[in-house]
Write a protein that holds these residues in place. Structure first.
Motif, PDB file in Angstrom:
ATOM      1  N   ALA A  30      -9.702  20.571 -12.880  1.00  0.00           N
ATOM      2  CA  ALA A  30      -9.368  21.989 -12.722  1.00  0.00           C
ATOM      3  C   ALA A  30     -10.602  22.856 -12.962  1.00  0.00           C
ATOM      4  O   ALA A  30     -10.868  23.793 -12.202  1.00  0.00           O
ATOM      5  CB  ALA A  30      -8.243  22.373 -13.680  1.00  0.00           C
ATOM      6  N   TRP A  31     -11.383  22.519 -14.003  1.00  0.00           N
ATOM      7  CA  TRP A  31     -12.607  23.281 -14.291  1.00  0.00           C
ATOM      8  C   TRP A  31     -13.602  23.159 -13.146  1.00  0.00           C
ATOM      9  O   TRP A  31     -14.243  24.123 -12.751  1.00  0.00           O
ATOM     10  CB  TRP A  31     -13.234  22.820 -15.603  1.00  0.00           C
ATOM     11  CG  TRP A  31     -14.445  23.622 -15.959  1.00  0.00           C
ATOM     12  CD1 TRP A  31     -15.757  23.261 -15.807  1.00  0.00           C
ATOM     13  CD2 TRP A  31     -14.479  24.950 -16.480  1.00  0.00           C
ATOM     14  NE1 TRP A  31     -16.592  24.272 -16.217  1.00  0.00           N
ATOM     15  CE2 TRP A  31     -15.824  25.319 -16.631  1.00  0.00           C
ATOM     16  CE3 TRP A  31     -13.486  25.864 -16.832  1.00  0.00           C
ATOM     17  CZ2 TRP A  31     -16.204  26.567 -17.116  1.00  0.00           C
ATOM     18  CZ3 TRP A  31     -13.865  27.090 -17.320  1.00  0.00           C
ATOM     19  CH2 TRP A  31     -15.216  27.425 -17.452  1.00  0.00           C
ATOM     20  N   THR A  72     -21.047  25.114 -20.453  1.00  0.00           N
ATOM     21  CA  THR A  72     -20.744  24.520 -21.764  1.00  0.00           C
ATOM     22  C   THR A  72     -19.419  23.755 -21.742  1.00  0.00           C
ATOM     23  O   THR A  72     -19.368  22.617 -22.232  1.00  0.00           O
ATOM     24  CB  THR A  72     -20.752  25.597 -22.859  1.00  0.00           C
ATOM     25  OG1 THR A  72     -22.070  26.170 -22.911  1.00  0.00           O
ATOM     26  CG2 THR A  72     -20.399  25.019 -24.217  1.00  0.00           C
ATOM     27  N   PRO A  73     -18.331  24.304 -21.170  1.00  0.00           N
ATOM     28  CA  PRO A  73     -17.091  23.508 -21.118  1.00  0.00           C
ATOM     29  C   PRO A  73     -17.259  22.193 -20.349  1.00  0.00           C
ATOM     30  O   PRO A  73     -16.721  21.162 -20.754  1.00  0.00           O
ATOM     31  CB  PRO A  73     -16.093  24.428 -20.419  1.00  0.00           C
ATOM     32  CG  PRO A  73     -16.596  25.804 -20.694  1.00  0.00           C
ATOM     33  CD  PRO A  73     -18.084  25.679 -20.686  1.00  0.00           C
ATOM     34  N   ALA A  74     -18.013  22.212 -19.256  1.00  0.00           N
ATOM     35  CA  ALA A  74     -18.228  20.981 -18.482  1.00  0.00           C
ATOM     36  C   ALA A  74     -19.014  19.964 -19.301  1.00  0.00           C
ATOM     37  O   ALA A  74     -18.709  18.765 -19.280  1.00  0.00           O
ATOM     38  CB  ALA A  74     -18.959  21.293 -17.180  1.00  0.00           C
ATOM     39  N   ILE A  75     -20.022  20.417 -20.035  1.00  0.00           N
ATOM     40  CA  ILE A  75     -20.822  19.517 -20.874  1.00  0.00           C
ATOM     41  C   ILE A  75     -19.969  18.924 -21.984  1.00  0.00           C
ATOM     42  O   ILE A  75     -20.001  17.710 -22.234  1.00  0.00           O
ATOM     43  CB  ILE A  75     -22.053  20.253 -21.446  1.00  0.00           C
ATOM     44  CG1 ILE A  75     -23.031  20.598 -20.319  1.00  0.00           C
ATOM     45  CG2 ILE A  75     -22.738  19.427 -22.524  1.00  0.00           C
ATOM     46  CD1 ILE A  75     -24.153  21.535 -20.719  1.00  0.00           C
ATOM     47  N   VAL A  76     -19.186  19.764 -22.650  1.00  0.00           N
ATOM     48  CA  VAL A  76     -18.328  19.273 -23.731  1.00  0.00           C
ATOM     49  C   VAL A  76     -17.314  18.266 -23.190  1.00  0.00           C
ATOM     50  O   VAL A  76     -17.133  17.183 -23.769  1.00  0.00           O
ATOM     51  CB  VAL A  76     -17.619  20.451 -24.442  1.00  0.00           C
ATOM     52  CG1 VAL A  76     -16.531  19.959 -25.391  1.00  0.00           C
ATOM     53  CG2 VAL A  76     -18.641  21.303 -25.197  1.00  0.00           C
ATOM     54  N   LEU A  77     -16.659  18.599 -22.082  1.00  0.00           N
ATOM     55  CA  LEU A  77     -15.691  17.664 -21.492  1.00  0.00           C
ATOM     56  C   LEU A  77     -16.358  16.345 -21.116  1.00  0.00           C
ATOM     57  O   LEU A  77     -15.800  15.264 -21.353  1.00  0.00           O
ATOM     58  CB  LEU A  77     -15.032  18.286 -20.256  1.00  0.00           C
ATOM     59  CG  LEU A  77     -13.941  19.312 -20.524  1.00  0.00           C
ATOM     60  CD1 LEU A  77     -13.576  20.062 -19.249  1.00  0.00           C
ATOM     61  CD2 LEU A  77     -12.702  18.628 -21.102  1.00  0.00           C
TER      62      LEU A  77
END
Length: 193
Positions: free
Chosen positions: A79-80, A24-29
């Protein structure tokens, strides 16, 4: 037994299909940065043709704020990615196609750093300090130098042309995967699935 996208009954992946999705963080970013980059390109192309006016100065400020934001988000994104590996490429992709995919992503990441940095350097050389969101003054990276500022403006312009080509290739590749290859490369980056 329920099946998930890309999986056969019993949890066995279909050939060329990965059950993995981006986090989810990768998709949002990805999508926040995509919208910011498209907005930056549109504002950048529009504002350069304007005569000097309060509107032009406001657009330049917004452009710089968004550019610094993209730069910071690119740091977070890299970083992610170092902490959480992306899903593997589909098994049906050839060696040259895999190399092209990695090179394309590498170029996009490089440009997400180089373009904001070239804009920041250009502003410094032209004597216009960048003040993020009108609140946080960022240090000038180099001293005032008109000739260097003009050179950096040209570099910034050509890097953006390269970005437009790289984004077009990225979108074309995603659509090829979806419509021609019929794999899940595009679907695993879509939100809400």
């Amino acid at each position: 037994m329920r099946t998930t996208a890309g999986m056969r009954r019993g949890g066995v992946p279909r050939p060329g299909i990965s059950a993995e999705r981006y986090s989810t963080p990768a998709i949002v970013l990805h999508w926040v940065m995509a919208l910011l980059v498209l907005g930056l390109l549109a504002i950048g192309l529009y504002m350069t043709g304007l005569r000097l006016s309060p509107e032009k100065l406001q657009l330049y400020s917004w452009h710089k704020w968004a550019g610094v934001t993209v730069f910071l988000l690119a740091i977070v994104r890299v970083a992610w990615r170092l902490v959480r590996r992306p899903p593997a490429l589909p098994s049906h992709m050839s060696g040259p196609a895999r190399l092209a995919a990695h090179a394309g992503h590498g170029l996009l990441y490089l440009l997400l750093f180089a373009i904001p940095l070239s804009g920041w350097l250009m502003s410094s050389a032209k004597g216009f300090q960048t003040v993020w969101f009108g609140v946080l003054p960022l240090p000038d990276l180099i001293g005032k130098d008109r000739d260097l500022g003009d050179l950096l403006q040209t570099v910034h312009w050509y890097l953006n042309l390269l970005l437009m080509a790289a984004v077009a290739a990225h979108v074309a590749a995603a659509l090829k995967h979806h419509f021609l290859d019929r794999d899940d490369v595009l679907k695993r980056m879509l939100p809400g699935r």
